[in-house]
Design a protein around this motif. Structure first.
Motif, short mmCIF file in Angstrom:
data_model
loop_
_atom_site.label_atom_id
_atom_site.label_comp_id
_atom_site.label_asym_id
_atom_site.label_seq_id
_atom_site.Cartn_x
_atom_site.Cartn_y
_atom_site.Cartn_z
N LEU A 59 12.28 3.50 -12.28
CA LEU A 59 12.70 2.48 -11.42
C LEU A 59 11.67 1.42 -10.96
O LEU A 59 10.77 1.83 -10.36
N PRO A 60 11.94 0.12 -11.19
CA PRO A 60 10.94 -0.89 -10.47
C PRO A 60 11.11 -0.93 -9.14
O PRO A 60 12.00 -0.51 -8.49
N ALA A 61 10.04 -1.63 -8.40
CA ALA A 61 10.17 -1.78 -7.02
C ALA A 61 9.47 -3.01 -6.53
O ALA A 61 8.75 -3.84 -7.28
N LEU A 62 10.35 -3.68 -5.51
CA LEU A 62 9.86 -4.93 -5.10
C LEU A 62 9.31 -5.11 -3.95
O LEU A 62 9.35 -3.91 -3.25
N ASP A 63 8.22 -6.22 -3.75
CA ASP A 63 7.67 -5.98 -2.45
C ASP A 63 8.60 -6.76 -1.29
O ASP A 63 9.55 -7.43 -1.71
N TRP A 64 8.24 -6.21 -0.13
CA TRP A 64 8.96 -6.85 0.90
C TRP A 64 9.11 -8.33 1.07
O TRP A 64 8.06 -9.15 1.16
N ASN A 65 10.34 -8.83 0.97
CA ASN A 65 10.80 -10.22 1.14
C ASN A 65 12.22 -10.27 1.18
O ASN A 65 13.08 -10.03 0.36
N SER A 66 12.64 -10.72 2.32
CA SER A 66 14.09 -10.67 2.87
C SER A 66 14.69 -11.55 1.91
O SER A 66 15.93 -11.50 1.61
N GLU A 116 0.80 -1.16 0.02
CA GLU A 116 -0.09 -0.01 -0.01
C GLU A 116 0.88 1.10 -0.13
O GLU A 116 0.42 2.22 -0.40
N HIS A 117 2.15 1.20 0.31
CA HIS A 117 2.82 2.44 0.49
C HIS A 117 3.23 3.01 -0.94
O HIS A 117 3.65 2.17 -1.92
N ALA A 118 3.24 4.29 -1.18
CA ALA A 118 3.44 4.98 -2.34
C ALA A 118 4.87 5.09 -2.64
O ALA A 118 5.64 5.35 -1.57
N LEU A 119 5.43 5.06 -3.77
CA LEU A 119 6.71 5.14 -4.23
C LEU A 119 7.05 6.69 -4.45
O LEU A 119 6.21 7.28 -4.55
N PRO A 120 8.28 7.25 -4.08
CA PRO A 120 8.57 8.51 -4.31
C PRO A 120 8.25 8.83 -5.79
O PRO A 120 8.87 8.04 -6.72
N PRO A 121 7.84 9.84 -6.09
CA PRO A 121 7.81 10.51 -7.53
C PRO A 121 8.95 10.21 -8.43
O PRO A 121 9.16 9.94 -9.40
#
Length: 328
Positions: free
Chosen positions: A109-116, A97-102
């Motif tokens: 830039l792609p983003a990953l979900d939280w997974n250690s 649910e957290h928004a990425l920085p603009p």
């Protein structure tokens, strides 16, 4: 071996969760010790000057996006600086649910979900080139190139040998599975001679053996696939220091053609045999239990047979009389 320098970019409000992540990463990357160099940035008006120097010397940058990270101008600056210096950069969202920085959208830039676990694997790939060339050899550029060529050739031969072993092991498992299916077919065809219950017991055993064998087959293929991917990453890292990047170019062409590796196909084949043998075992066990439950006890059946033998027949014979209506 010196520790890898990783800059973990995050807001102070998310620091507790970041510390827990760092502890998990340290346990997941025992052969790649690292330190969080973001702690070296001072709290002062000149922090950006110091941060630029730290960015220049770090090996990778990991940006952890929390609930309010998209509002932080400092985080946006750190992302831009890492991108400007061409540093390996990973964006990780602590929650979907957290928004990425603009700035992430601006720089694509792609983003990953939280997974250690996933993040640890990605960090290992990003630090691979640094791990390969951790030492300065003190030799000339041409000597270094010759050394890289030699190591590159050894790695490619090792990779090809691994693929050959995988194919041999795959052939062995296919032969074993085919043999089990053949024995199952012979057992079914000779059921009249061996007896139904005996044949069902043998088929159940064969089904369980086939299921276990197919499970081990699939697990072996997954292991070989992991080893092959690791070797391909090393070859790709070495190619960056060679005049031509042959395997990278080949892989880009294959990706464009939607290529699917034989390892993935073989894993699907192993999964098919797992389901097939499991079905054979379950159906045979169901039939076996049904026959057992419906069969009368042995003593009761023997007593019923003896009683029928001693009972006199009342049908036909000289002692049968009927009246005029045809009744006894």
């Amino acid at each position: 071996m010196s520790k890898f320098r990783i800059f973990f970019s995050n807001r102070n409000t998310d620091r507790n969760r970041v510390d827990r992540l760092l502890a998990e990463l340290e346990s997941l990357l025992p052969n790649m010790p690292f330190e969080d160099v973001s702690k070296e940035v001072p709290i002062s008006d000149q922090w950006q000057v110091v941060a630029t120097t730290i960015f220049a010397s770090c090996d990778a940058v990991v940006c952890l996006v929390g609930q309010d990270t998209h509002e932080s101008e400092a985080i946006a600056w750190e992302i831009r600086e890492a991108h400007r210096l061409n540093k390996p950069l990973v964006i990780v969202k602590m929650s979907p649910e957290h928004a990425l920085p603009p700035v992430c959208a601006q720089l694509h830039l792609p983003a990953l979900d939280w997974n250690s676990t996933l993040l640890a694997g990605l960090i290992a790939e990003l630090l691979l080139e640094r791990a390969l060339f951790a030492r300065e050899t003190g030799k000339s550029a041409s000597d270094n190139l010759n050394m890289i060529w030699n190591q590159y050739g050894l790695m490619v031969k090792s990779w090809e040998a691994l693929i050959q072993r995988r194919q041999n092991v795959n052939t062995l498992y296919i032969s074993a599975v085919a043999a089990l299916l053949a024995v199952t077919g012979v057992t079914i065809s000779s059921m009249d001679k061996t007896g139904l219950l005996n044949a069902l017991v043998l088929i159940i055993v064969l089904g369980l053996i086939g299921t276990g064998l197919s499970l081990n087959w699939r697990r072996t293929l997954i292991s070989y696939g992991t080893l092959s991917r690791a070797k391909s990453k090393v070859v790709s890292a070495l190619e960056k220091h060679l005049p031509a990047q042959l395997f990278d170019a080949e892989w880009k062409i294959l990706e464009a053609k939607k290529y699917r590796s034989t390892t993935d196909t073989d894993k699907q084949t192993a999964l098919f045999y797992i389901l097939l043998f499991l079905t054979i075992a379950c159906v045979s066990a169901s039939v076996f239990l049904t026959r057992i439950l419906r069969s009368p006890p042995i003593g009761t059946a023997a007593q019923q047979t003896e009683a029928n033998a001693q009972r006199p027949s009342t049908e036909g014979g000289p002692f049968r009389h009927t009246n005029g209506n045809g009744t006894n």
